[in-house]
Design a protein around this motif. Structure first.
Motif, PDB file in Angstrom:
ATOM      1  N   UNK A 442      12.599  -6.037   3.575  1.00  0.00           N
ATOM      2  CA  UNK A 442      11.785  -4.928   3.238  1.00  0.00           C
ATOM      3  C   UNK A 442      10.233  -5.332   3.561  1.00  0.00           C
ATOM      4  N   UNK A 443      10.064  -6.196   4.203  1.00  0.00           N
ATOM      5  CA  UNK A 443       8.735  -6.853   4.408  1.00  0.00           C
ATOM      6  C   UNK A 443       8.751  -6.485   6.068  1.00  0.00           C
ATOM      7  N   UNK A 548       1.046  -7.678   8.424  1.00  0.00           N
ATOM      8  CA  UNK A 548       2.086  -7.899   7.185  1.00  0.00           C
ATOM      9  C   UNK A 548       1.965  -6.618   6.271  1.00  0.00           C
ATOM     10  N   UNK A 549       3.033  -6.121   5.895  1.00  0.00           N
ATOM     11  CA  UNK A 549       3.151  -4.762   4.835  1.00  0.00           C
ATOM     12  C   UNK A 549       4.391  -5.463   4.012  1.00  0.00           C
ATOM     13  N   UNK A 558       1.983  -0.633  -2.623  1.00  0.00           N
ATOM     14  CA  UNK A 558       2.255  -1.076  -1.142  1.00  0.00           C
ATOM     15  C   UNK A 558       0.851  -1.524  -0.585  1.00  0.00           C
ATOM     16  N   UNK A 559       0.871  -2.602   0.153  1.00  0.00           N
ATOM     17  CA  UNK A 559      -0.126  -3.321   0.697  1.00  0.00           C
ATOM     18  C   UNK A 559       0.228  -3.760   2.042  1.00  0.00           C
ATOM     19  N   UNK A 560      -0.948  -3.649   2.747  1.00  0.00           N
ATOM     20  CA  UNK A 560      -1.101  -3.867   4.205  1.00  0.00           C
ATOM     21  C   UNK A 560      -1.879  -4.764   4.661  1.00  0.00           C
ATOM     22  N   UNK A 561      -1.745  -5.792   5.328  1.00  0.00           N
ATOM     23  CA  UNK A 561      -2.863  -6.457   5.675  1.00  0.00           C
ATOM     24  C   UNK A 561      -2.595  -6.944   7.346  1.00  0.00           C
ATOM     25  N   UNK A 562      -3.681  -7.018   8.049  1.00  0.00           N
ATOM     26  CA  UNK A 562      -3.909  -7.187   9.584  1.00  0.00           C
ATOM     27  C   UNK A 562      -5.022  -8.105   9.749  1.00  0.00           C
TER      28      UNK A 562
END
Length: 568
Positions: A442-443, A548-549, A558-562
């Protein structure tokens, strides 16, 4: 050593502009010295491109001379006793089905020599193989095997019928006894008649048991006779197999003893001795037949001084591993490392780069942190977890950064050469939740890579099963028989001349998956820039975990990193 040695090859062009190395090549991780490149290019132009042996390297579609077999070749720059510089050349294994082909150095031991002990004893083993084939394919063996199976099945059917008859007879006799008992009470029959009936019913019971035993003995006799015949044939086969195994083991040990390897100190060790500390005490198949030990052995025997060495691949890529035409590759670990460790004893050799920590002074950027987790940007060339020789890693640094963390810290890993986003769990509960997200896929992970070439399509999927190369760890192989499923989706992000930035979405997480899927000829067939295992080394591996989500392990948010790569 004389200057007319047929294996000593003089340079066609001047080498005066080259500065000779101060120490010999570390054979398991190196950049080829310029003088080795000149030697390799001369060999390629004067011999390999001409291909006088008509070996099918798979480079010419018009050539039809047997199976396509690319080859590893090696060059060893040497100095002779007259102080002249030249080089030796060798191929791994056989070339055009031959062991000896001038000007290449000969094998350490030529098992193909006519009337050699190998030919004689191998002939005996082949004769046993023929006898085995005759015995195993004999009609009598097949007929007896079928007959035994049929007898066993028929016996079981008839015995089962007899047992059922006994059960049915027992029921009927019980009913007759109950009826007789009632009749006796009601005086419908006399006691003598009751006794006579009881004796008769007992006799019937005994008779049925005797019939069952007789049937058992009858079938046992037939089955035993067939089994005895079959055992005699099978025993002959087992004896032949034992004989073959004994001869094979003896021949193998005798063969390994012929592979004597020297070093500069004059010490000689054979394969049995060199691999005595291996897990099964046996050298792997093909040990001693690679180019590197052939070259060094010839140099030591002819009193030549080794200067530098390089090995390269010539031909079409093999099906499973990644070898690009004309690319330089290190010696393999499984077959060559124990041999070369002995052969290089007493020589001044370049330092092992694998013992050096290239990530020692590289900082880790923490881009997010709370009480249960952190997100970091790992620099390229820093280990995710401690290695065999290097302790410094993301794990060791996170231990120092978060001394009160209760979790195991590392949730997933990135290859040492890969940079980018990693999740750090600071509590046991967070680790369990985050690991479950990775297991359930799910990542969402997105990598960016710079590859050598421009794909014809804008996106696609690659599915190539992978397993470790047992002879050359940590490299991976494509293997449809034993490999683990590995799948990657890719999309073009930006074209940069003859190179392309692509986004990579791994659906699975196999070791070196993205590197293999990019480099393999059944994948993109375009290695990642700077890939020192599957392509050509550069300042770094141009592969970065960019996006990365995931779901926060505690809040469910819900967290999103870039983080952009330094090569975008």
């Amino acid at each position: 050593m004389t200057v007319n040695d047929p294996c000593f090859i003089f340079f066609n062009d001047s080498i005066a502009h080259h500065s000779l190395p101060e120490s010999f090549t570390f054979p398991f991780y190196y950049q080829p010295h310029p003088i080795c490149i000149q030697a390799a290019e001369q060999l390629q132009q004067t011999m390999l491109e001409v291909n006088p042996w008509q070996h099918n390297f798979g480079l010419d579609s018009s050539t039809d001379c047997g199976m396509v077999i690319g080859k590893m070749f090696g060059v060893l720059v040497v100095k002779n006793t007259q102080g002249q510089l030249g080089f030796l050349a060798a191929f791994s294994g056989k070339l055009a089905e031959q062991n000896i082909l001038p000007p290449f150095v000969p094998p350490v031991f030529d098992m193909l020599t006519q009337d050699s002990f190998f030919s004689v004893e191998n002939k005996q083993i082949n004769q046993i193989n023929q006898l085995l084939h005759q015995h195993e394919s004999a009609p009598l063996l097949a007929n007896l095997t079928t007959q035994l199976t049929q007898q066993q099945q028929q016996a079981e059917r008839e015995l089962e019928q007899q047992r059922n008859a006994i059960v049915e007879g027992r029921k009927q006799r019980k009913q007759q006894r109950e009826q007789a008992d009632t009749a006796l009470i009601q005086a419908d029959i006399s006691s003598d008649e009751h006794k006579t009936l009881s004796i008769e019913l007992s006799r019937q019971s005994v008779l049925q048991k005797h019939q069952l035993n007789a049937l058992k003995q009858q079938w046992q006799s037939q089955i035993t006779a067939t089994q005895t015949q079959l055992n005699e044939l099978q025993q002959q086969i087992k004896q032949l197999k034992r004989q073959r195994k004994q001869l094979s083991n003896s021949l193998q040990k005798k063969l390994f003893a012929q592979y004597q390897f020297l070093n500069t100190l004059g010490d000689a060790r054979d394969l049995n001795d060199i691999f005595n500390d291996a897990p099964n005490h046996l050298p792997p198949a093909g040990a001693g037949e690679c180019a590197a030990p052939k070259l060094l052995q010839y140099a030591f025997k002819q009193q030549l001084t080794p200067v530098a060495m390089a090995e390269f691949w010539w031909g079409a890529s093999p099906k499973s591993e990644i070898k690009q035409h004309q690319n330089y590759y290190p010696a393999c670990h499984g077959k060559c490392r124990p041999i070369l460790a002995h052969m290089l004893t007493g020589m001044q050799v370049d330092a092992d780069p694998l013992l050096i920590n290239p990530g020692k002074d590289l900082p880790i950027d923490i881009i997010y942190q709370d009480e249960v987790m952190a997100i970091i940007n790992k620099p390229a060339e820093l280990l995710s977890v401690p290695g065999k020789n290097i302790i410094d890693s993301v794990f060791s640094r996170m231990q120092q950064q978060f001394p009160n963390a209760t979790g195991p810290l590392i949730v997933h890993r990135l290859d040492m050469s890969t940079s980018g986003l990693m999740v750090i769990a600071l509590t046991k509960e967070a680790n369990k939740n985050l690991q479950q997200q990775f297991i359930q896929r799910s990542v969402t992970k997105r990598y960016i890579a710079l590859i050598e070439g421009v794909p014809d399509q804008n996106e696609g999927d690659i599915s190539l099963p992978l397993r470790v190369d047992l002879d050359d760890r940590p490299k991976q192989l494509v293997c449809y028989e034993h490999g683990k499923h590995a799948q990657t989706h890719w999309q073009i992000f930006k074209r940069q001349g003859h190179r392309t930035l692509v986004h990579l979405y791994p659906k699975t997480g196999r070791t070196h998956q993205l590197r293999m899927h990019c480099a393999h000829h059944d994948g993109l067939n375009m290695p990642i820039v700077g890939d020192d295992l599957y392509g050509i080394a550069a300042n770094r591996l141009h592969l970065h975990a960019q996006y990365l989500a995931l779901t926060h392990p505690e809040s469910g948010e819900a967290m999103v990193f870039e983080v952009k790569a330094d090569f975008e």
